[in-house]
Write a protein that holds these residues in place. Structure first.
Motif, mmCIF file in Angstrom:
data_model
loop_
_atom_site.group_PDB
_atom_site.id
_atom_site.type_symbol
_atom_site.label_atom_id
_atom_site.label_comp_id
_atom_site.label_asym_id
_atom_site.label_seq_id
_atom_site.Cartn_x
_atom_site.Cartn_y
_atom_site.Cartn_z
ATOM 1 N N LEU A 67 0.841 -1.187 0.000
ATOM 2 C CA LEU A 67 0.000 0.000 0.000
ATOM 3 C C LEU A 67 0.874 1.233 0.000
ATOM 4 N N GLY A 68 0.472 2.227 -0.754
ATOM 5 C CA GLY A 68 1.134 3.524 -0.684
ATOM 6 C C GLY A 68 0.679 4.222 0.591
ATOM 7 N N VAL A 69 1.339 5.289 0.937
ATOM 8 C CA VAL A 69 1.025 6.007 2.168
ATOM 9 C C VAL A 69 -0.417 6.499 2.169
ATOM 10 N N LYS A 70 -0.842 7.111 1.083
ATOM 11 C CA LYS A 70 -2.208 7.657 1.028
ATOM 12 C C LYS A 70 -3.248 6.548 1.130
ATOM 13 N N GLU A 71 -3.015 5.451 0.435
ATOM 14 C CA GLU A 71 -3.952 4.333 0.484
ATOM 15 C C GLU A 71 -3.981 3.717 1.882
ATOM 16 N N LEU A 72 -2.814 3.545 2.497
ATOM 17 C CA LEU A 72 -2.751 3.005 3.849
ATOM 18 C C LEU A 72 -3.514 3.894 4.821
ATOM 19 N N MET A 73 -3.274 5.187 4.754
ATOM 20 C CA MET A 73 -3.943 6.107 5.668
ATOM 21 C C MET A 73 -5.453 6.102 5.437
ATOM 22 N N ALA A 74 -5.883 6.024 4.202
ATOM 23 C CA ALA A 74 -7.322 5.972 3.913
ATOM 24 C C ALA A 74 -7.941 4.722 4.529
ATOM 25 N N LYS A 75 -7.254 3.601 4.410
ATOM 26 C CA LYS A 75 -7.768 2.352 4.973
ATOM 27 C C LYS A 75 -7.768 2.394 6.502
ATOM 28 N N LEU A 76 -6.742 2.987 7.099
ATOM 29 C CA LEU A 76 -6.711 3.098 8.557
ATOM 30 C C LEU A 76 -7.814 4.025 9.055
ATOM 31 N N ARG A 77 -8.045 5.107 8.344
ATOM 32 C CA ARG A 77 -9.102 6.048 8.740
ATOM 33 C C ARG A 77 -10.492 5.456 8.537
ATOM 34 N N ALA A 78 -10.605 4.481 7.656
ATOM 35 C CA ALA A 78 -11.902 3.845 7.385
ATOM 36 C C ALA A 78 -12.314 2.863 8.474
ATOM 37 N N ILE A 79 -11.399 2.498 9.349
ATOM 38 C CA ILE A 79 -11.750 1.608 10.459
ATOM 39 C C ILE A 79 -12.647 2.402 11.402
ATOM 40 N N PRO A 80 -13.828 1.861 11.742
ATOM 41 C CA PRO A 80 -14.745 2.603 12.618
ATOM 42 C C PRO A 80 -14.056 3.064 13.903
ATOM 43 N N ALA A 81 -14.344 4.285 14.313
ATOM 44 C CA ALA A 81 -13.676 4.903 15.464
ATOM 45 C C ALA A 81 -13.771 4.056 16.723
ATOM 46 N N ALA A 82 -14.931 3.482 16.977
ATOM 47 C CA ALA A 82 -15.094 2.664 18.185
ATOM 48 C C ALA A 82 -14.153 1.463 18.163
#
Length: 105
Positions: A67-82
């Motif tokens: 994963l590129g940095v942007k893709e990785l960060m998008a996937k990490l941010r997509a994990i529900p906050a809870a």
């Protein structure tokens, strides 16, 4: 590292834009954290495979998941906050791999 801390630090770094290149120390810390998480998850996978235990993910032989940095960060941010609040970067890596490579039921 707790996942919310990682995401917060990476987001601050991203907000610097091109000036982030001057934050080599922070870049190194975050890169090392994700590399360590990846190594931990791979070691866990290999140990479980050797013992015959159920796997968290089932990669396709010969396929490399990068994963590129942007893709990785998008996937990490997509994990529900809870859910993210209770995760480490290693947990998040395992989660991403399980989504990418689900095991047959």
């Amino acid at each position: 590292m707790p996942l919310p801390v990682f995401v917060e630090r990476a987001t601050k770094l991203e907000s610097k834009g091109p000036l982030a290149l001057f934050s080599r120390g922070e870049i190194s810390v975050l890169q090392s954290e994700m590399q360590g998480a990846n190594k931990s998850v791979v070691a866990e996978y290999q140990a479980r495979k050797a013992s015959g235990a159920k796997q968290a993910f089932c990669p396709v032989k010969g396929e490399k998941y990068q994963l590129g940095v942007k893709e990785l960060m998008a996937k990490l941010r997509a994990i529900p906050a809870a859910q993210a609040r209770t995760m480490t970067t290693t947990d998040a890596m395992r989660h991403l791999l399980a989504k990418r490579y689900p095991c047959p039921a």
